[in-house]
Write a protein that holds these residues in place. Structure first.
Motif, short mmCIF file in Angstrom:
data_model
loop_
_atom_site.label_atom_id
_atom_site.label_comp_id
_atom_site.label_asym_id
_atom_site.label_seq_id
_atom_site.Cartn_x
_atom_site.Cartn_y
_atom_site.Cartn_z
N ILE A 1 0.85 -1.20 0.00
CA ILE A 1 0.00 0.00 0.00
C ILE A 1 0.88 1.25 0.00
O ILE A 1 1.75 1.43 0.87
CB ILE A 1 -0.94 -0.01 1.21
N TYR A 2 0.67 2.09 -1.01
CA TYR A 2 1.48 3.28 -1.21
C TYR A 2 0.64 4.53 -0.98
O TYR A 2 -0.48 4.64 -1.48
CB TYR A 2 2.02 3.34 -2.64
N ARG A 3 1.20 5.46 -0.25
CA ARG A 3 0.60 6.78 -0.07
C ARG A 3 1.52 7.79 -0.74
O ARG A 3 2.66 7.97 -0.32
CB ARG A 3 0.44 7.09 1.42
N ALA A 4 1.06 8.40 -1.82
CA ALA A 4 1.88 9.36 -2.59
C ALA A 4 3.23 8.73 -2.97
O ALA A 4 4.29 9.34 -2.80
CB ALA A 4 2.08 10.65 -1.80
N ASP A 5 3.19 7.49 -3.45
CA ASP A 5 4.35 6.74 -3.95
C ASP A 5 5.29 6.26 -2.85
O ASP A 5 6.31 5.63 -3.13
CB ASP A 5 5.15 7.56 -4.97
N ASP B 1 -2.42 2.04 -4.57
CA ASP B 1 -1.99 3.43 -4.46
C ASP B 1 -3.13 4.35 -4.09
O ASP B 1 -4.23 4.26 -4.65
CB ASP B 1 -1.42 3.90 -5.80
N PHE B 2 -2.85 5.26 -3.14
CA PHE B 2 -3.79 6.34 -2.87
C PHE B 2 -3.00 7.58 -2.50
O PHE B 2 -1.79 7.52 -2.26
CB PHE B 2 -4.78 5.96 -1.75
N PHE B 3 -3.68 8.74 -2.47
CA PHE B 3 -3.03 10.00 -2.13
C PHE B 3 -3.60 10.54 -0.83
O PHE B 3 -4.63 10.06 -0.33
CB PHE B 3 -3.17 11.00 -3.29
#
Length: 476
Positions: free
Chosen positions: A292-296, A322-324
């Motif tokens: 799980i990625y937050r802003a890469d 991916d999410f921001f």
């Protein structure tokens, strides 16, 4: 309406800081949180130094980012510092610098020079021993001759920031802090930091983040290597159908992007060294599942978020999600940026996909059980029904006339027809002759032929729990 009387109640500094030291950081996550600040400051190089000197040991993180002026630096020492964050920044809560640092040390010094012509060098220090004594929210404004020695060599004449941790009471917990065991453990911590940063910031290190130069990180002078969880340079890695899903949050709605990969089994990796590195810090079984990625920036590395159990036969599937930051409240991102919780609406949409990905991974896993060369073929009994070509394909490693791409397409068509159709893979194309089916293969082919693959999948799952020996003998 009468104006209500208010009384300001300021938290006790001593007790509050003691509590804030326990926000859930370990050393590697604490260092990563400081590197987050470097990335947000547009740094292209970050140097982490772990220095052993008994009770005088220290850890330093320096960067060549934008730096801070006097006012900004002082504000950075405020718990819950108030500033605007843009969409791609890795910070959020205004706690990271302080809480990450004091979770590991008793004295935090920050030296910084802003990216402004003629900018002065600014330094501030938070000392927990001083706060314990005065019980007040105070920091020191350090003069040049008061700077701790390790900070002097951490920043040249250009802009940037140096973060120094001293008094490592949470790192060196030994009766003999000058002993060989303490030194050995601090070296092990440095290796752990190196491995963790290579995983968490692998997209930044590999130059995959839009509108950014590749990031360079060193730990004790050694460059940190990016660790790609999905082994995308391996020819046998399969990228499955990507998905975009909308998620609602208290702030605003956002899009979650999913990209699943099925890695090859051990025999199909380009080398044993690559296979071993692909196992990751936690080993193959614990690295399966969601990344799980937050802003890469990687927040979670592996695990199924309670959507299924960890399973040896699913260890080859890894999914990037991916999410921001606009979805932080929906995902429940914690201060340490070390854990998230999947929103309930997303869990419902992911449940059937997880089953599909698991079946494809299971097929890739069982390829290792094929013989090196096909055994003699038994004559087919007269009148026996012919299975469809797609459902009977189990090519051996010796079959050079069947490409990896064909092999992958055939397996996908067998165990996920809907996904295969979406990717344009036919389910009845002719393929070369293959080795006879194993017991598990025959059962799967039969289940597929009568449309009961889902039922068989549930039976196999139950069999592995109730009688793992029988499941193993059958090829599961």
């Amino acid at each position: 309406m009468a104006v209500r009387k208010t009384i300001e109640v300021v938290p006790r500094a001593r007790r509050t800081l003691t509590s804030l030291r326990n926000l859930g950081y370990d050393l590697r996550h604490a260092v990563a949180d400081i590197v987050d600040n470097s990335v947000s400051a547009d740094a292209t190089t970050v140097h982490v130094t772990v220095h052993f000197d008994g009770t005088r040991s220290w850890i330093r993180i320096s960067d060549n980012g934008r730096g801070m002026d006097a006012e900004t630096l002082s504000e950075a020492f405020r718990y819950g510092s108030d500033r605007e964050y843009n969409r791609t920044e890795l910070g959020r809560f205004g706690f990271g610098l302080k809480s990450a640092s004091t979770s590991q040390c008793r004295r935090l010094t920050v030296l910084s020079r802003a990216d402004i012509p003629g900018a002065a060098l600014e330094a501030r220090q938070l000392d927990l021993d001083h706060i314990d004594e005065v019980d007040n929210w105070e920091i020191f404004d350090l003069a040049p001759d008061e700077l701790p020695e390790p900070t002097r060599s951490g920043l040249g004449a250009a802009s940037g920031t140096v973060v120094l941790w001293e008094g490592l009471d949470r790192v060196l917990r030994y009766q003999d802090p000058f002993g060989g065991w303490a030194k050995k453990q601090l070296i092990a911590h440095a290796e752990d930091i190196d491995e963790h940063l290579g995983m968490v910031f692998h997209r930044f290190l590999a130059g995959e983040v839009a509108d950014r130069e590749p990031l360079q990180i060193t730990v004790n002078g050694t460059p940190v290597e990016a660790w790609d969880p999905f082994c995308r340079t391996e020819p046998s890695t399969s990228a499955l159908q990507e998905e975009d899903m909308e998620v609602r949050s208290l702030d605003r709605n956002g899009i979650v992007h999913l990209c699943p990969f099925v890695l090859p089994n051990q025999n199909h990796f380009s080398s044993q060294a690559v296979w071993k590195r692909a196992s990751g810090p936690k080993g193959w079984n614990r690295q399966q599942g969601f990344y799980i990625y937050r802003a890469d920036r990687l927040i979670q590395s592996g695990g199924w978020c309670r959507l299924r159990a960890v399973d040896e036969h699913a260890k080859l599937v890894r999914i990037s999600l991916d999410f921001f930051p606009e979805l932080d409240s929906a995902f429940g991102v914690n201060v340490a940026k070390a854990s998230v919780t999947l929103p309930e609406e997303l869990r419902k949409e992911l449940t059937p996909l997880v089953k599909t990905w698991g079946r494809v991974a299971d097929t890739a896993y069982r390829q290792k059980q094929r013989p090196a060369s096909p055994p003699p073929r038994r004559p087919k009994p007269s009148g026996a029904a012919s299975a469809s070509p797609a459902s009977t394909v189990r090519p051996s490693p010796g079959q050079s006339d069947l490409s990896r791409e064909q092999d992958s397409s055939i397996r996908l068509a067998t165990f996920s027809p809907a996904l295969a159709n979406h990717r344009g893979v036919g389910t009845t194309s002719r393929v070369p002759d293959a080795a006879p089916l194993s017991a598990s293969g025959a059962l799967e082919a039969a289940a597929s032929q009568v449309g009961e693959s889902e039922a068989l999948s549930r039976i196999v799952s139950a069999l592995r729990t109730l009688s793992p020996e029988v499941a193993h003998d059958l090829g599961w």
